[in-house]
Design an enzyme around this catalytic site. Structure first.
Site, PDB file in Angstrom:
ATOM      1  N   ASP A  80       0.873  -1.174   0.000  1.00 31.21           N
ATOM      2  CA  ASP A  80       0.000   0.000   0.000  1.00 31.21           C
ATOM      3  C   ASP A  80       0.907   1.220   0.000  1.00 31.21           C
ATOM      4  O   ASP A  80       1.751   1.365   0.894  1.00 31.21           O
ATOM      5  CB  ASP A  80      -0.884   0.022   1.249  1.00 31.21           C
ATOM      6  CG  ASP A  80      -1.932  -1.081   1.230  1.00 31.21           C
ATOM      7  OD1 ASP A  80      -2.245  -1.582   0.145  1.00 31.21           O
ATOM      8  OD2 ASP A  80      -2.428  -1.448   2.315  1.00 31.21           O
TER       9      ASP A  80
ATOM     10  N   ASP B 211     -13.388  -4.145  -2.390  1.00 35.52           N
ATOM     11  CA  ASP B 211     -13.303  -3.946  -0.939  1.00 35.52           C
ATOM     12  C   ASP B 211     -14.678  -4.266  -0.382  1.00 35.52           C
ATOM     13  O   ASP B 211     -15.655  -3.596  -0.713  1.00 35.52           O
ATOM     14  CB  ASP B 211     -12.915  -2.499  -0.605  1.00 35.52           C
ATOM     15  CG  ASP B 211     -11.496  -2.167  -1.038  1.00 35.52           C
ATOM     16  OD1 ASP B 211     -10.690  -3.110  -1.163  1.00 35.52           O
ATOM     17  OD2 ASP B 211     -11.197  -0.981  -1.252  1.00 35.52           O
TER      18      ASP B 211
END
Length: 272
Positions: A11, A130
Protein backbone atom coordinates in the site's frame (compact mmCIF):
# COMPACT_ATOMS: atom_id res chain seq x y z
CA UNK A 1 -4.47 -28.29 -9.62
CA UNK A 2 -2.92 -25.02 -10.75
CA UNK A 3 -0.02 -23.61 -8.76
CA UNK A 4 -1.18 -21.25 -6.00
CA UNK A 5 0.39 -17.80 -5.84
CA UNK A 6 1.83 -15.81 -2.94
CA UNK A 7 1.57 -12.06 -3.57
CA UNK A 8 3.02 -9.33 -1.32
CA UNK A 9 0.90 -6.18 -1.28
CA UNK A 10 2.44 -2.75 -0.97
CA UNK A 11 0.00 0.00 0.00
CA UNK A 12 1.67 3.20 -1.15
CA UNK A 13 1.03 6.70 0.14
CA UNK A 14 3.11 9.62 -1.12
CA UNK A 15 5.77 7.23 -2.42
CA UNK A 16 6.17 5.22 0.81
CA UNK A 17 4.80 1.83 1.81
CA UNK A 18 2.29 2.09 4.68
CA UNK A 19 0.17 -0.37 6.62
CA UNK A 20 -2.90 0.10 8.79
CA UNK A 21 -5.76 -1.76 10.45
CA UNK A 22 -9.26 -1.79 8.96
CA UNK A 23 -8.07 0.73 6.35
CA UNK A 24 -6.97 3.36 8.91
CA UNK A 25 -4.16 4.05 11.45
CA UNK A 26 -1.43 4.01 8.81
CA UNK A 27 2.25 3.65 9.70
CA UNK A 28 5.37 3.67 7.55
CA UNK A 29 6.68 0.30 6.37
CA UNK A 30 9.50 1.20 4.00
CA UNK A 31 10.57 2.06 0.46
CA UNK A 32 8.51 0.35 -2.26
CA UNK A 33 11.40 -0.36 -4.63
CA UNK A 34 13.61 -1.84 -1.91
CA UNK A 35 10.80 -3.97 -0.50
CA UNK A 36 9.91 -5.17 -3.99
CA UNK A 37 13.49 -6.32 -4.55
CA UNK A 38 13.44 -8.23 -1.26
CA UNK A 39 10.17 -10.01 -2.07
CA UNK A 40 11.39 -10.81 -5.57
CA UNK A 41 14.47 -12.49 -4.05
CA UNK A 42 12.30 -14.37 -1.53
CA UNK A 43 10.29 -15.97 -4.34
CA UNK A 44 7.13 -13.86 -4.59
CA UNK A 45 5.02 -14.87 -7.59
CA UNK A 46 3.74 -11.35 -8.21
CA UNK A 47 3.54 -7.94 -6.54
CA UNK A 48 0.60 -5.61 -6.02
CA UNK A 49 1.01 -1.85 -5.61
CA UNK A 50 -2.05 0.01 -4.35
CA UNK A 51 -1.87 3.80 -4.22
CA UNK A 52 -4.27 4.12 -1.32
CA UNK A 53 -4.59 7.89 -1.51
CA UNK A 54 -5.17 8.15 -5.25
CA UNK A 55 -8.90 7.45 -5.49
CA UNK A 56 -9.92 9.58 -2.53
CA UNK A 57 -7.58 12.55 -2.72
CA UNK A 58 -7.42 12.44 -6.52
CA UNK A 59 -3.65 12.07 -6.46
CA UNK A 60 -1.66 11.56 -9.63
CA UNK A 61 -0.76 7.97 -10.35
CA UNK A 62 2.53 6.67 -9.00
CA UNK A 63 4.24 6.25 -12.35
CA UNK A 64 7.72 7.01 -11.02
CA UNK A 65 7.58 4.25 -8.39
CA UNK A 66 6.31 1.78 -10.98
CA UNK A 67 9.10 2.66 -13.43
CA UNK A 68 11.84 2.31 -10.82
CA UNK A 69 10.44 -1.00 -9.61
CA UNK A 70 9.96 -2.47 -13.08
CA UNK A 71 13.61 -1.72 -13.87
CA UNK A 72 14.77 -3.96 -11.03
CA UNK A 73 12.04 -6.54 -10.46
CA UNK A 74 10.99 -9.07 -13.08
CA UNK A 75 7.86 -10.69 -11.69
CA UNK A 76 4.34 -9.57 -12.68
CA UNK A 77 3.35 -6.24 -11.16
CA UNK A 78 -0.27 -5.17 -10.63
CA UNK A 79 -0.90 -1.48 -9.96
CA UNK A 80 -4.09 0.14 -8.67
CA UNK A 81 -5.32 3.40 -7.22
CA UNK A 82 -6.99 6.34 -8.92
CA UNK A 83 -7.10 4.72 -12.36
CA UNK A 84 -10.15 6.10 -14.12
CA UNK A 85 -9.60 5.89 -17.88
CA UNK A 86 -8.13 3.75 -20.63
CA UNK A 87 -5.40 6.38 -20.93
CA UNK A 88 -4.51 5.82 -17.25
CA UNK A 89 -4.24 2.10 -18.03
CA UNK A 90 -1.93 2.85 -20.94
CA UNK A 91 0.38 5.12 -18.90
CA UNK A 92 0.80 2.59 -16.09
CA UNK A 93 1.34 -0.34 -18.45
CA UNK A 94 3.96 1.68 -20.35
CA UNK A 95 5.69 2.45 -17.05
CA UNK A 96 6.21 -1.28 -16.56
CA UNK A 97 3.10 -2.71 -14.91
CA UNK A 98 1.67 -6.01 -16.17
CA UNK A 99 -1.86 -5.64 -14.83
CA UNK A 100 -4.08 -2.79 -13.69
CA UNK A 101 -6.40 -2.96 -10.70
CA UNK A 102 -9.54 -0.84 -10.64
CA UNK A 103 -12.13 -0.51 -7.89
CA UNK A 104 -14.01 2.79 -7.56
CA UNK A 105 -13.84 3.52 -11.28
CA UNK A 106 -15.13 0.01 -12.07
CA UNK A 107 -18.22 0.63 -9.94
CA UNK A 108 -18.77 4.16 -11.22
CA UNK A 109 -18.16 3.32 -14.89
CA UNK A 110 -18.46 -0.47 -15.41
CA UNK A 111 -17.94 -0.03 -19.15
CA UNK A 112 -14.27 0.76 -18.34
CA UNK A 113 -13.81 -2.95 -17.55
CA UNK A 114 -15.11 -3.93 -20.98
CA UNK A 115 -13.22 -1.22 -22.83
CA UNK A 116 -9.89 -1.94 -21.12
CA UNK A 117 -10.17 -5.70 -21.58
CA UNK A 118 -10.91 -5.25 -25.29
CA UNK A 119 -7.89 -2.98 -25.77
CA UNK A 120 -5.30 -4.55 -23.46
CA UNK A 121 -6.66 -8.08 -22.95
CA UNK A 122 -8.59 -9.55 -20.03
CA UNK A 123 -5.35 -10.66 -18.36
CA UNK A 124 -4.51 -6.96 -17.77
CA UNK A 125 -7.75 -6.10 -15.98
CA UNK A 126 -8.01 -6.85 -12.27
CA UNK A 127 -11.14 -5.71 -10.45
CA UNK A 128 -10.42 -4.97 -6.79
CA UNK A 129 -13.36 -5.45 -4.44
CA UNK A 130 -13.30 -3.95 -0.94
CA UNK A 131 -16.04 -5.84 0.86
CA UNK A 132 -17.65 -5.55 4.27
CA UNK A 133 -20.10 -7.79 6.10
CA UNK A 134 -23.56 -6.31 6.59
CA UNK A 135 -25.16 -8.15 9.50
CA UNK A 136 -28.89 -8.66 9.39
CA UNK A 137 -30.92 -7.44 12.36
CA UNK A 138 -34.32 -7.69 10.69
CA UNK A 139 -34.70 -10.70 8.36
CA UNK A 140 -38.08 -9.37 7.15
CA UNK A 141 -36.46 -6.25 5.68
CA UNK A 142 -37.71 -5.78 2.11
CA UNK A 143 -34.31 -4.47 1.01
CA UNK A 144 -32.76 -7.91 1.61
CA UNK A 145 -34.81 -9.63 -1.10
CA UNK A 146 -32.10 -9.30 -3.73
CA UNK A 147 -29.15 -9.98 -1.40
CA UNK A 148 -27.14 -13.20 -1.10
CA UNK A 149 -27.36 -14.14 2.59
CA UNK A 150 -24.65 -16.17 4.35
CA UNK A 151 -24.53 -17.75 7.78
CA UNK A 152 -21.40 -16.95 9.80
CA UNK A 153 -20.29 -17.53 13.38
CA UNK A 154 -21.36 -13.97 14.16
CA UNK A 155 -24.78 -14.23 12.52
CA UNK A 156 -26.40 -13.87 9.11
CA UNK A 157 -24.97 -11.28 6.76
CA UNK A 158 -24.64 -10.17 3.17
CA UNK A 159 -21.47 -8.78 1.67
CA UNK A 160 -21.43 -5.15 0.53
CA UNK A 161 -19.01 -3.58 -1.95
CA UNK A 162 -17.27 -0.37 -0.80
CA UNK A 163 -15.47 2.28 -2.85
CA UNK A 164 -13.19 5.30 -2.31
CA UNK A 165 -10.67 3.29 -0.28
CA UNK A 166 -13.36 1.71 1.86
CA UNK A 167 -14.96 5.03 2.79
CA UNK A 168 -18.29 4.67 0.98
CA UNK A 169 -20.76 1.79 0.85
CA UNK A 170 -22.48 1.17 -2.46
CA UNK A 171 -25.37 -1.10 -1.51
CA UNK A 172 -24.07 -3.52 -4.17
CA UNK A 173 -24.01 -7.21 -3.27
CA UNK A 174 -20.47 -8.59 -3.69
CA UNK A 175 -21.59 -11.88 -5.25
CA UNK A 176 -23.65 -10.07 -7.88
CA UNK A 177 -20.83 -7.64 -8.58
CA UNK A 178 -18.29 -10.47 -9.04
CA UNK A 179 -20.55 -12.09 -11.63
CA UNK A 180 -21.04 -8.77 -13.40
CA UNK A 181 -17.32 -7.95 -13.65
CA UNK A 182 -16.67 -11.43 -15.03
CA UNK A 183 -19.26 -10.84 -17.75
CA UNK A 184 -17.76 -7.42 -18.53
CA UNK A 185 -14.31 -8.90 -19.20
CA UNK A 186 -12.31 -8.74 -15.97
CA UNK A 187 -9.49 -11.29 -15.82
CA UNK A 188 -9.12 -11.56 -12.05
CA UNK A 189 -10.64 -10.38 -8.77
CA UNK A 190 -8.60 -8.94 -5.91
CA UNK A 191 -10.92 -9.55 -2.98
CA UNK A 192 -10.26 -7.65 0.25
CA UNK A 193 -12.24 -8.19 3.44
CA UNK A 194 -12.45 -4.83 5.16
CA UNK A 195 -13.49 -6.58 8.37
CA UNK A 196 -10.32 -8.70 8.40
CA UNK A 197 -7.90 -6.14 6.95
CA UNK A 198 -4.83 -5.64 9.15
CA UNK A 199 -6.19 -7.75 12.02
CA UNK A 200 -3.93 -10.79 11.40
CA UNK A 201 -6.88 -12.99 12.44
CA UNK A 202 -7.09 -14.75 9.08
CA UNK A 203 -8.87 -14.18 5.79
CA UNK A 204 -12.66 -14.00 5.65
CA UNK A 205 -13.12 -17.56 4.38
CA UNK A 206 -16.91 -17.29 4.04
CA UNK A 207 -16.49 -14.31 1.72
CA UNK A 208 -13.58 -15.80 -0.22
CA UNK A 209 -15.31 -19.13 -0.78
CA UNK A 210 -18.58 -17.42 -1.77
CA UNK A 211 -16.89 -15.36 -4.49
CA UNK A 212 -14.73 -18.30 -5.63
CA UNK A 213 -17.78 -20.54 -6.02
CA UNK A 214 -19.83 -17.96 -7.90
CA UNK A 215 -17.34 -16.98 -10.59
CA UNK A 216 -14.80 -18.74 -12.80
CA UNK A 217 -12.30 -15.90 -12.38
CA UNK A 218 -9.10 -16.38 -10.35
CA UNK A 219 -9.58 -14.94 -6.85
CA UNK A 220 -6.82 -13.26 -4.85
CA UNK A 221 -7.72 -13.43 -1.15
CA UNK A 222 -6.74 -10.30 0.77
CA UNK A 223 -7.13 -8.93 4.29
CA UNK A 224 -6.26 -10.59 7.59
CA UNK A 225 -3.19 -12.74 6.94
CA UNK A 226 -1.30 -13.31 10.19
CA UNK A 227 0.53 -16.59 9.63
CA UNK A 228 1.08 -19.48 7.22
CA UNK A 229 -1.98 -21.36 8.50
CA UNK A 230 -4.16 -18.51 7.28
CA UNK A 231 -2.66 -18.85 3.80
CA UNK A 232 -3.30 -22.60 3.80
CA UNK A 233 -6.89 -21.93 4.91
CA UNK A 234 -7.39 -19.40 2.10
CA UNK A 235 -6.42 -22.04 -0.44
CA UNK A 236 -8.12 -25.06 1.12
CA UNK A 237 -11.28 -23.60 2.66
CA UNK A 238 -11.54 -20.29 0.82
CA UNK A 239 -10.78 -21.87 -2.57
CA UNK A 240 -8.64 -18.85 -3.47
CA UNK A 241 -6.16 -18.98 -6.34
CA UNK A 242 -3.72 -16.57 -4.72
CA UNK A 243 -3.12 -15.09 -1.28
CA UNK A 244 -2.15 -11.48 -0.69
CA UNK A 245 -0.40 -10.30 2.45
CA UNK A 246 1.37 -7.21 3.75
CA UNK A 247 2.08 -6.74 7.48
CA UNK A 248 3.68 -10.12 8.18
CA UNK A 249 6.15 -9.56 5.34
CA UNK A 250 6.81 -5.84 5.78
CA UNK A 251 7.65 -6.27 9.46
CA UNK A 252 9.79 -9.38 8.84
CA UNK A 253 7.59 -11.80 10.76
CA UNK A 254 8.15 -14.32 7.99
CA UNK A 255 9.37 -14.52 4.40
CA UNK A 256 7.60 -15.46 1.19
CA UNK A 257 9.70 -18.62 1.13
CA UNK A 258 8.57 -19.53 4.68
CA UNK A 259 4.95 -19.25 3.59
CA UNK A 260 5.49 -21.35 0.48
CA UNK A 261 7.18 -24.13 2.46
CA UNK A 262 4.21 -24.37 4.82
CA UNK A 263 1.74 -24.33 1.95
CA UNK A 264 3.65 -27.11 0.19
CA UNK A 265 3.62 -29.20 3.39
CA UNK A 266 -0.17 -29.19 3.07
CA UNK A 267 0.04 -30.72 -0.41
CA UNK A 268 -0.88 -27.47 -2.12
CA UNK A 269 1.24 -26.79 -5.23
CA UNK A 270 3.41 -23.66 -5.20
CA UNK A 271 6.28 -22.49 -7.37
CA UNK A 272 9.73 -22.10 -5.80
Amino acid sequence: MLTKRIIPCLDIKEGRVVKGTNFVELRDAGDPVELSKIYNEQGADELVFLDITASFEKRDIIIDVVKRTAEQVFIPLTVGGGIKTVDDFRKILRAGADKISINTSAVKTPELIKEASEIFGTQCVVVAMDVKRNYITNPQNENLKDKNIFETKLGSCWFEVYIYGGREGTGIDAIDWAKKVENLGAGEILLTSMDADGTKDGYDLVLTRAISENTKLPIIASGGCGNSDHVVDAFKDGKADAALMASILHYRECTVNDLKKEVEKNNIPVRF
